[in-house]
Design an enzyme around this catalytic site. Structure first.
Site, PDB file in Angstrom:
ATOM      1  N   ARG A 149       0.840  -1.193   0.000  1.00  0.00           N
ATOM      2  CA  ARG A 149       0.000   0.000   0.000  1.00  0.00           C
ATOM      3  C   ARG A 149       0.878   1.246   0.000  1.00  0.00           C
ATOM      4  NH1 ARG A 149      -2.002  -3.552   3.961  1.00  0.00           N
ATOM      5  NH2 ARG A 149      -4.092  -4.379   3.544  1.00  0.00           N
ATOM      6  N   LYS A 173      -2.210  -2.582   7.873  1.00  0.00           N
ATOM      7  CA  LYS A 173      -3.399  -2.183   8.620  1.00  0.00           C
ATOM      8  C   LYS A 173      -3.442  -2.909   9.964  1.00  0.00           C
ATOM      9  CE  LYS A 173      -6.453  -0.914   4.798  1.00  0.00           C
ATOM     10  NZ  LYS A 173      -7.758  -1.153   4.146  1.00  0.00           N
ATOM     11  N   HIS A 246      -3.038   2.412  -5.690  1.00  0.00           N
ATOM     12  CA  HIS A 246      -3.691   1.118  -5.486  1.00  0.00           C
ATOM     13  C   HIS A 246      -3.806   0.339  -6.787  1.00  0.00           C
ATOM     14  CE1 HIS A 246      -4.974  -0.332  -1.620  1.00  0.00           C
ATOM     15  NE2 HIS A 246      -5.960  -0.992  -2.153  1.00  0.00           N
ATOM     16  N   ARG A 249      -1.006  -1.959  -6.987  1.00  0.00           N
ATOM     17  CA  ARG A 249      -1.257  -3.095  -6.088  1.00  0.00           C
ATOM     18  C   ARG A 249      -2.200  -4.088  -6.768  1.00  0.00           C
ATOM     19  NH1 ARG A 249      -1.396  -4.477  -0.496  1.00  0.00           N
ATOM     20  NH2 ARG A 249      -3.435  -5.061   0.354  1.00  0.00           N
ATOM     21  N   HIS A 272      -3.784  -9.145   3.326  1.00  0.00           N
ATOM     22  CA  HIS A 272      -5.228  -9.193   3.519  1.00  0.00           C
ATOM     23  C   HIS A 272      -5.566 -10.067   4.724  1.00  0.00           C
ATOM     24  CE1 HIS A 272      -6.169  -8.205  -0.969  1.00  0.00           C
ATOM     25  NE2 HIS A 272      -6.030  -7.125  -0.242  1.00  0.00           N
ATOM     26  N   TYR A 281      -9.338 -10.703  -7.129  1.00  0.00           N
ATOM     27  CA  TYR A 281      -8.370 -10.743  -8.227  1.00  0.00           C
ATOM     28  C   TYR A 281      -8.538 -11.983  -9.093  1.00  0.00           C
ATOM     29  CZ  TYR A 281      -6.416  -6.955  -5.560  1.00  0.00           C
ATOM     30  OH  TYR A 281      -6.269  -5.772  -4.886  1.00  0.00           O
TER      31      TYR A 281
END
Length: 300
Positions: A149, A173, A246, A249, A272, A281
Site C-alpha cells: 500500500r 493495517k 492502489h 497493487r 489481507h 483478483y
C-alpha cells in the site's frame, strides 16, 4: 454528554486503544462530523434511529456514493456501540441501521505490456542521474513488485529493507507487520536511488530522516506526491485520469495470479486479513481470460 465531545472521545479511543491508522481515524471523525451537522450538537442520548436514517437519506440526496454511505453507516454503528459500552447511552439506536448494499466493481489493472513500457521509460529517465527520476523509478518498481500500500511505502525506513534478500518489512493495517519480497529490477532501482539520488535530498534536510524515500526538501515522502506520480505515469497506460497507487497493487496481484501464484501466497503478500478480499483478483483474471477468448476464438 454532548455529541461532539463524545465523538472526539471516540476518535481518541480509536487512535490510542484500538490503534487504528491516522487515515482511518480521520475518516471516522469526518463521518461523525457530518452526522453532527445533520442532528446538531445535542446530548448523544437524544439521537434515535429516525435521525440516523434521515442523515443517510440526506447523503443520498447529495449524490454520495454507495461506498460512502456504507462507510458512514459503519462509522455510526461503531460509535454508538462504543457509547453503549461506555454507558453514555442505554439503547444503541444504530442496531437497525441498514447498510446500503454495494455493487462489487473490478479494480483498475494495467496490462503486463503496459507496465513493461512504463517501467522501461522510467528506467531511461533514471539513467540520467536526476534525483527525482531515480526516486520515481524506485517507487514505481517497488509498488508494482511488492503490491504494498502507499501508506506502507511512505512509512518504510532504511532498516526495513534487506537488499541482499530483496525483501521489505512493512507495517500494514491494524499495525500488523509482514515481510514482502520484490524482484531484481526493484532491487536495482532502489539501490540506485539510495546510493545516487537519496543523498542529494538528504543533504537539504535540517535533520536526518530514516525514511527510504524522501521528498526534495529531505523529509519523508508523503502519499500525495506518490499519487501525483502514479496519476502522471500510469494514468495514460490504463486510460484513467484519477488512477492512484492502489492500481499498481491491483496489477501486481492480478499478474501474480495470472502467472500461477497460489491465492493464499498472494493474500500473504498483500496483507489481507481475509482470503475473500484477495479473491476479487481471481475475478479480474477470469475477465482477462474471457476477453482473450472473445478476441481469439472463432466460435466466441
Amino acid at each position: 454528554m454532548e455529541f461532539t465531545a463524545a465523538a472526539e472521545a471516540f476518535a481518541t479511543h480509536l487512535a490510542t486503544v484500538r490503534r487504528l491508522s491516522p487515515a482511518t481515524v480521520r475518516a471516522y471523525r469526518s463521518d461523525l462530523r457530518d452526522l453532527a451537522a445533520s442532528v446538531g450538537d445535542g446530548p448523544i442520548r437524544d439521537i434515535d434511529l429516525d435521525a440516523l436514517r434521515d442523515w443517510l437519506w440526506l447523503a443520498t440526496q447529495r449524490g454520495d456514493a454507495r461506498s460512502t454511505l456504507a462507510r458512514r453507516a459503519a462509522a455510526a454503528r461503531s460509535f454508538f456501540a462504543w457509547a453503549k459500552d461506555e454507558e453514555l447511552i442505554s439503547i444503541d439506536p444504530s442496531l437497525r441501521l441498514v447498510t446500503p448494499k454495494l455493487g462489487r466493481t473490478l479494480p483498475t489493472v494495467a496490462s503486463r505490456d503496459g507496465m513493461r513500457v512504463l517501467l522501461d521509460a522510467q528506467r531511461s529517465l533514471a539513467a540520467t542521474g536526476d534525483p527525482d527520476a531515480l526516486r520515481d523509478h524506485a517507487v514505481l518498481e517497488l509498488l508494482y513488485a511488492s503490491g504494498m500500500r502507499v501508506s506502507e511505502l511512505c512509512g518504510l525506513d532504511i532498516d526495513d529493507l534487506d537488499q541482499d534478500r530483496a525483501t521489505a518489512r512493512v507495517l500494514g493495517k491494524g499495525s500488523k507487520e509482514r515481510v514482502v519480497p520484490y524482484g531484481r529490477p526493484a532491487r536495482e532501482a532502489i539501490s540506485a536511488w539510495i546510493t545516487r539520488g537519496r543523498p542529494v535530498f538528504a543533504a537539504r534536510a535540517e535533520a536526518a530522516s530514516p525514511a527510504v524515500f524522501l521528498a526534495p526538501r529531505g523529509g519523508r515522502i508523503g502519499p500525495r506526491l506518490v499519487y501525483a506520480l502514479v496519476a502522471r505515469t500510469l494514468g495514460p497506460v490504463v486510460g484513467a485520469e484519477n488512477v492512484g497507487p492502489h492500481a499498481l497493487r491491483h496489477s501486481a496481484a492480478t499478474h501474480l495470479l495470472d502467472g500461477g501464484a497460489d491465492l493464499r501466497a498472494v493474500q500473504e503478500i498483500l496483507g489481507h486479513a481475509s482470503l475473500g478480499t484477495t479473491q476479487i483478483y481471481t475475478h479480474v483474471s477470469a475477465e482477462r481470460l474471457a476477453e482473450s477468448y472473445r478476441l481469439a476464438h472463432p466460435r466466441a
